[in-house]
Design a protein around this motif. Structure first.
Motif, PDB file in Angstrom:
ATOM      1  N   GLU A  38      50.782   9.722   0.836  1.00 19.69           N
ATOM      2  CA  GLU A  38      51.055   9.257   2.204  1.00 19.69           C
ATOM      3  C   GLU A  38      52.208   9.988   2.878  1.00 19.69           C
ATOM      4  O   GLU A  38      52.416   9.832   4.077  1.00 19.69           O
ATOM      5  N   ASP A  39      52.952  10.755   2.102  1.00 13.78           N
ATOM      6  CA  ASP A  39      54.058  11.509   2.694  1.00 13.78           C
ATOM      7  C   ASP A  39      53.567  12.735   3.454  1.00 13.78           C
ATOM      8  O   ASP A  39      54.339  13.374   4.170  1.00 13.78           O
ATOM      9  N   ILE A  40      52.298  13.074   3.271  1.00 15.04           N
ATOM     10  CA  ILE A  40      51.788  14.272   3.949  1.00 15.04           C
ATOM     11  C   ILE A  40      51.326  13.905   5.353  1.00 15.04           C
ATOM     12  O   ILE A  40      50.531  12.986   5.545  1.00 15.04           O
ATOM     13  N   ILE A  41      51.858  14.631   6.313  1.00 15.60           N
ATOM     14  CA  ILE A  41      51.424  14.441   7.694  1.00 15.60           C
ATOM     15  C   ILE A  41      51.059  15.823   8.276  1.00 15.60           C
ATOM     16  O   ILE A  41      51.513  16.841   7.782  1.00 15.60           O
ATOM     17  N   ARG A  68      49.378   8.204  13.501  1.00 16.66           N
ATOM     18  CA  ARG A  68      50.722   8.308  12.925  1.00 16.66           C
ATOM     19  C   ARG A  68      50.850   9.518  12.004  1.00 16.66           C
ATOM     20  O   ARG A  68      51.931  10.049  11.811  1.00 16.66           O
ATOM     21  N   ARG A  69      49.716   9.899  11.398  1.00 21.43           N
ATOM     22  CA  ARG A  69      49.794  11.002  10.433  1.00 21.43           C
ATOM     23  C   ARG A  69      49.258  12.324  10.984  1.00 21.43           C
ATOM     24  O   ARG A  69      49.390  13.349  10.329  1.00 21.43           O
ATOM     25  N   LEU A  92      59.294  13.663   3.677  1.00 21.89           N
ATOM     26  CA  LEU A  92      57.879  13.820   4.010  1.00 21.89           C
ATOM     27  C   LEU A  92      57.438  15.247   3.653  1.00 21.89           C
ATOM     28  O   LEU A  92      58.260  16.104   3.342  1.00 21.89           O
TER      29      LEU A  92
ATOM     30  N   ALA B 131      60.473  10.852  11.220  1.00 20.41           N
ATOM     31  CA  ALA B 131      60.181  10.332   9.870  1.00 20.41           C
ATOM     32  C   ALA B 131      60.495   8.835   9.801  1.00 20.41           C
ATOM     33  O   ALA B 131      59.760   8.065   9.180  1.00 20.41           O
ATOM     34  N   TYR B 134      57.685   7.067  11.470  1.00 21.56           N
ATOM     35  CA  TYR B 134      56.496   7.076  10.621  1.00 21.56           C
ATOM     36  C   TYR B 134      56.605   6.017   9.524  1.00 21.56           C
ATOM     37  O   TYR B 134      55.659   5.300   9.235  1.00 21.56           O
ATOM     38  N   ARG B 135      57.797   5.918   8.941  1.00 18.42           N
ATOM     39  CA  ARG B 135      57.967   4.969   7.830  1.00 18.42           C
ATOM     40  C   ARG B 135      58.386   3.580   8.306  1.00 18.42           C
ATOM     41  O   ARG B 135      58.652   2.697   7.493  1.00 18.42           O
TER      42      ARG B 135
END
Lengths: 341, 322
Positions: A38-41, A68-69, A92, B131, B134-135
């Motif tokens: 999920e850290d990949i955007i 969001r991604r 990320l 970031a 996003y989080r």
């Protein structure tokens, strides 16, 4: 590593069904990694919505991963590459699309001054990937045809990869995303839809820094990468009827370069031709030639030869661009010259 | 406008005083030939660097630059680490990799180190804010830039992108009237850099950069707004660069009367005046704080000058992250 998000039972389809085009392999790698982590955007111009990027690599991604991604950006390479650096510093793993490799210059400071130097200066890791659709030969003109890989090889702190096959396109993108450093991933536009190949369904990462012998031979070595791997293969087939047995080393990673594989082949065949579609002058091939001169000089039976783009902007009109780029004939002729040296 | 209690204001004073004593000592070391390479003074910027960063929370992130010594201190970089960095020692933050305040970054303290290509850390600071979005973390990111930076394309790109993203992002513009030798009127045809924020849909305010209470109040409000989903802000702090661009620069191009005028508005003297007017502290406490700061800085000088040089064998270490 098995992607935990892949959609179901293990494929029992024939190998033929797992043939993907080069661009499908890029898309698949990115999708699998995004399901896994999920850290990949994704961040870039036009990457979102139904459109999914100028080459549709991220088509359908917004539906699956949400807005969001998949971050659609205004025309601001300098800002969004820098922003990706900040995201990476926060943990990320952004995958940046620059639409065309030619446009990467608009974010040059963000890449070479900030991201590339950061870990060395104060220890902040910058794990991002820039996907840079590069190369020409398809009448795209001076600003949609460039191969700027040498600029980034010249920059400490970056890694540079340039896959030539669908399997490598997938495997190297997996490695690039998982790497903790900024990686410039030069994908080859002329191969996007023209080249299909078997691609393992499971994400098999191809290690960064590992070249591949694309064709074994004994008489002469062609060191190349990207689309020119395939032009070299064609040339090698052509001249095999004349009894010339050509070895082809596909570099796959330009930085850090797999010096051992290059040197082993140089020592084996004693004759080296280097081919790339990037400008020959101070291109990646110059470094290969210097490496061989330094480390394998005593093995050489002929001078190291290089073919590359001419020292002009990449021209638009087909006859001009043809004159700019190394052709299959150019490669075959250069090999023949080397073996009769 | 008051957003700080008396106790907090005394703390803020301590940080500003430490900043000034350390800054003065750095200038002095260089004049004595004990420095390495070049360095910068942030004299006159203490209210901005300290006031704005004092308003941040521990989990927030900040990208300061070369006039923001006070920000590094408030975030927790010690004078020892700063001086060792200035002197190129192995014990400096960058272990001899980067010069003076450049590259002083430490993610454990929420600091992104800067590069000379100002305002290149504006975009990573915005990325940090993206970031957090996003989080869905209630964190804020702050970037410091100068008037010079505000003429770059990147400044505008970042403000625009921050507004579009509605990012929890605060830009502090230190308008100190000079970009190296170039005065404001040769840099821009407008009076206020804040206009550039508004043009992009970024809430913008102008504040007296030598009044730490004002800087803190406006920044704290912007941070609170960002944290609660209200989007980015730009705060233009009007101040004056009291020394040259860098240590070698005598800044003869600055009219002397301008410096005299701004010396009268010195941010530390201004705060001391407030203390006496409001009867917040005794003069003895001011003296005590000054002595404490000098002891800390004396110790840091001794530490840095006696620290080892980096080992040339380490030259290639750290180019890549493992």
């Amino acid at each position: 590593m098995t992607p935990n998000g892949s959609s179901g039972e293990r494929s029992v389809a024939s190998e033929e069904d797992r043939k993907l085009s080069y661009i499908e392999a890029i898309s698949e790698a990115l999708r699998e990694e995004m399901r896994r982590d999920e850290d990949i955007i994704v961040i870039g111009e036009d990457v979102g919505g139904e459109f999914g990027g100028a080459f549709n690599v991220t088509k359908g991604f917004e539906d699956e991963f949400g807005r969001r991604r998949i971050l659609n950006m205004p025309m601001t390479e300098n800002a969004f590459i820098g922003a990706a650096t900040g995201m990476a510093l926060m943990g990320l793993r952004p995958v940046i699309e620059v639409q065309f490799a030619d446009f990467i210059t608009s974010g040059y400071d963000a890449i070479v001054q900030f991201a590339a130097t950061n870990h060395y200066r104060w220890g902040g890791a910058v794990p991002w990937v820039i996907r840079a659709p590069s190369d020409g030969g398809i009448s795209s003109g001076p600003f949609h045809s460039q191969n700027p890989e040498a600029w980034f090889m010249h920059t400490p702190g970056l890694k540079v990869v340039a896959p030539a096959t669908p399997a490598d396109a997938k495997g190297l993108l997996l490695s690039a995303i998982r790497d903790n450093n900024p990686v410039i991933y030069f994908e080859s536009k002329p191969l996007y839809r023209s080249l299909k190949g078997v691609v393992p369904e499971e994400g098999i990462a191809i290690p960064i820094g590992q070249a591949r012998v694309a064709r074994e031979g004994t008489d002469v070595t062609i060191v190349t990468y990207g689309a020119m791997v395939h032009e070299s293969l064609k040339a090698a087939e052509e001249i095999s009827s004349q009894g010339i047995d050509t070895e082809i080393v596909d570099l796959r990673t330009l930085k850090p370069m797999d010096c051992e594989t290059v040197l082993a082949s140089a020592r084996k065949t004693s004759r080296i031709l280097i081919v790339h579609s990037a400008n020959r002058l101070v291109g990646a091939g110059a470094e290969v030639a210097a490496l061989i001169a330094d480390e394998a000089f005593e093995s050489l039976d002929a001078p190291v030869r290089r073919l590359g783009g001419r020292d002009v902007p990449v021209p638009f009109s087909p006859p001009l661009e043809k004159a700019y780029r190394p052709s299959v004939d150019d490669i075959a002729n250069a090999v023949k010259e080397l073996v009769t040296w | 406008m008051r957003s700080l209690s008396d106790e907090e204001l005394i703390q803020v004073y301590e940080w500003m005083k430490l900043t000034r004593v350390l800054d003065d000592r750095i200038v002095s070391l260089w004049k004595q030939g004990r420095g390495v390479g070049s360095t910068f003074s942030g004299r006159g910027h203490e209210a901005i660097a300290v006031g704005a960063s004092y308003a941040l929370g521990p989990d927030d992130v900040v990208a300061p630059m070369h006039r923001d010594l006070g920000c590094y201190l408030v975030r927790g970089i010690t004078p020892r680490r700063i001086l060792a960095n200035q002197l190129g020692r192995a014990t400096g933050v960058t272990q001899g990799r980067d010069a003076n305040l450049h590259g002083i970054g430490d993610l454990s303290l929420g600091i992104i180190g800067f590069v000379s290509h100002l305002p290149q850390s504006m975009s990573p600071a915005l990325g940090a804010a993206m970031a957090f979005l996003y989080r869905e973390e209630p964190r804020v990111s702050m970037a410091f830039v100068g008037d010079g930076s505000s003429s770059t394309g990147l400044f505008h790109e970042v403000l625009n992108l921050a507004a579009v993203q509605r990012a929890p992002f605060v830009v502090v513009v230190e308008n100190n009237r000079y970009a190296y030798s170039t005065p404001l009127h040769q840099q821009m045809a407008i009076d206020d850099i804040a206009d550039r924020g508004q043009a992009h849909g970024v809430a913008a305010e102008i504040v007296d950069g030598n009044d730490v209470e004002a800087v803190h109040a406006v920044t704290a409000e912007a941070i609170a707004r960002a944290r609660s989903g209200g989007g980015p802000s730009l705060i233009e702090c009007k101040t004056m660069r009291m020394h040259g661009h860098a240590i070698h620069d005598g800044a003869e191009y600055v009219p002397a009367e301008l410096l005299v005028e701004w010396e009268r508005r010195d941010p530390i003297a201004h705060l001391e005046k407030i203390f006496f007017e409001r009867d917040i502290v005794e003069e003895a406490l001011i003296e005590e704080i000054g002595q404490k700061c000098r002891r800390i800085v004396d110790d840091a000088v001794e530490y840095a000058e006696s620290s080892s040089w980096p080992d040339p064998a380490s030259l290639e270490e750290g180019v890549y992250a493992p």
